[in-house]
Design an enzyme around this catalytic site. Sequence first.
Site, short mmCIF file in Angstrom:
data_model
loop_
_atom_site.label_atom_id
_atom_site.label_comp_id
_atom_site.label_asym_id
_atom_site.label_seq_id
_atom_site.Cartn_x
_atom_site.Cartn_y
_atom_site.Cartn_z
N ARG A 166 0.46 1.93 1.11
CA ARG A 166 -0.24 0.47 1.09
C ARG A 166 0.44 -0.54 -0.16
O ARG A 166 0.88 0.02 -1.22
CB ARG A 166 -1.67 1.07 0.57
N HIS A 225 4.75 -4.65 7.75
CA HIS A 225 3.62 -3.71 7.94
C HIS A 225 3.83 -3.13 9.40
O HIS A 225 2.79 -3.45 10.32
CB HIS A 225 2.25 -4.11 7.63
C1 OXD Z 1 -1.91 3.00 9.37
C2 OXD Z 1 -1.06 1.90 9.12
O1 OXD Z 1 -2.65 3.46 8.45
O2 OXD Z 1 -0.67 1.12 10.12
O3 OXD Z 1 -1.65 3.66 10.42
O4 OXD Z 1 -1.00 1.18 7.99
#
Ligand code: OXD
Length: 310
Positions: free
Chosen positions: A225, A273
Amino acid sequence: MVILFQSKADDPEKWRQAFAAALPEADLRIGADSVSDVREVDYAVAWKPPKGLLKQYPNLKAILSLGAGVDHLASDPDLPTDVPVVRLIDPGLTWGMTEYVLWAVLGHHRRTREYRQLQAEHRWERLEVPLGPSRRVGVMGLGELGADAARALAAMRFEVAGWSNRRKEIDGIESFAGQDELGKFLARTEVLVNLLPLTEQTTGLLNRHTLGALPKGACLVNVARGGHLVEADLLELLGTGQIAEATLDVFAEEPLPASHPFWDHPRITITPHEAAVTPPETAAATIAENIRKMERGAAPSPIVDFSKGY
Ligand code: OXD
């Protein structure tokens, strides 16, 4: 059985088809607008639902995350607390993440960026690359995704260690645990891969102190993240050469704003992402299995423990 599928990031048609195959008895409703009577909804399958949405369904039996991380649910102050929230552990998601980690680590190890530069300058020059067993890779977070990535890296013959809350027994992986061993783990890690869950404890964990404790010239791969990383600290450490390169898939603000300095940084590789996008082909079956378990009166798994944050 009515399932609310709530995600702005996924192609609803692919999911409709995947659920039709995996759970034909389900009546899949795409988006909150497709539900006329809130009492009908039995299950919510969700990725970043609007805050407060899920509390509107009085007969909800469970919330199933469409992603591996559950911070997108935990951040909803009105998330129902009387139903299980189920994390997604899915083979397709794990394969995608492990592939990405291998790609990124191998790219740093084999000096891809520098070779691109040499190619641009039409220069025929060999760069030194250590043998795999001399390259020390460290994976932060040894959950399902981290453990699989660590195993695959070890299979590539890298010297792999992992860091997690509790010590883990994984063949061929040296395990460091807890705050007390973080310093030792960082000091031996030349390529750092972050796969931690985002919790209060891990927010901002990748900062000038921790990244500064890596050997000089280390590389960073952040696939967890954006909230783990203090972005200004990374820029500073790239400037001093403490960090040589970074591959980043996640950011404090997504989409990454067009004016963000990361875009033009010559030693940062950016992906949007996409390291492990939940694949309907496998994940619909995984989710269906959990729903069937609950319909039989059994517990789904894994249930999120919000006291730990994952
Ligand atoms: C997940 C993401 O948590 O794609 O799967 O970030």
